[in-house]
Design an enzyme around this catalytic site. Sequence first.
Site, short mmCIF file in Angstrom:
data_model
loop_
_atom_site.label_atom_id
_atom_site.label_comp_id
_atom_site.label_asym_id
_atom_site.label_seq_id
_atom_site.Cartn_x
_atom_site.Cartn_y
_atom_site.Cartn_z
N TYR A 146 0.80 -1.28 0.34
CA TYR A 146 0.21 0.06 0.43
C TYR A 146 1.18 0.98 -0.50
O TYR A 146 0.53 2.16 -0.63
CB TYR A 146 -1.22 0.22 1.02
N PHE A 192 -13.34 -0.78 16.65
CA PHE A 192 -13.37 -0.63 18.02
C PHE A 192 -15.16 -0.73 18.34
O PHE A 192 -15.99 -0.75 19.10
CB PHE A 192 -13.37 1.22 18.63
N THR A 211 -0.50 6.86 18.71
CA THR A 211 -1.20 8.16 18.28
C THR A 211 -1.77 7.63 17.06
O THR A 211 -0.89 7.22 15.95
CB THR A 211 -0.59 9.31 18.63
#
Length: 328
Positions: A146, A192, A211
């Site tokens: 990618y 999530f 992060t």
Amino acid sequence: MKKVLITGAAGFLGSHLCDRFINEGFFVIGMDNFITGDEKNLYHLHNHPNFQFIEHDVTEFVSIDGELDYILHFASPASPIDYLKIPIQTLKVGSLGTHNLLGLAKAKKARILIASTSEVYGDPLVHPQTENYYGNVNTIGPRGVYDEAKRFQESITMAYHRFHGLETRIVRIFNTYGPRMRLNDGRVIPAFMGQALRGEDLTIFGDGSQTRSFCYVDDQVEGIYRLLLSDYSYPVNIGNPHEISIKEFAEEIIKLTNTHQKVVYKALPVDDPLQRQPDISLAKKILNWEPKVGREEGMKITFNYFKTFSQEDLFKSEHKDFTNHIKN
């Protein structure tokens, strides 16, 4: 009426771009081969007088009848679960597909915007990431299919700009979220939220200190739209600079969904970037753009979407004839 071709039109970002350009008065030609796109993202447009859909793989020769003013090339797998599963197709759409669309833009004298990514920076050694940072990418790692497809895409685009005088734009997209994401696409937010909706524990890879910076889709589309219509030919970061750790983000999801899942930890995937935060100084300067939607607001909208529209089997049973609509 200006005419724009949007590849990857059935994808998350591509479908939102179709909506935006139609709303701006353009005639939109959407193109997709559904390798990762979802036909339901375009269902609401199948009878629109200013929308045409063409099912096609852009790695094959691309032909469009009549005049064409703009091309937005968004055809590509964009999540690890996809490009790790189909690595060859990912490389081909970034190379052969981009070459075909640049050739079409040259033939039509159209301006072309290429969708690049923050992944060109790899696991960055510079923080936050500015457009003049060349990146830290493992060319032979599993994510390289990618990352390098996008880096090649930028290189060939600039070659066409310099050699042929083609009008080109390059957007480096940072983590974007919102309605029409797939719950099973492997990226942080749908992963999530999918786990929360299923009552599963939330999975963090690594220790959760890595992060990310999340940009709501409406802000991303606004930045892309402004860049296309600008006079700037070099890459521009479009993303939200508000950084958060994955561990803190998991806690936000648990609070948002009002669930009581635990967080479980697994090994960090190979070459997973530890920091991701855009420097958007250039976008502010040349586009007068910065994100407007806060994460709390955007996440509520996104979660409500997933709660309402994530029942794939129900949708398909209600709209089983959609594929015939858009093919014809």
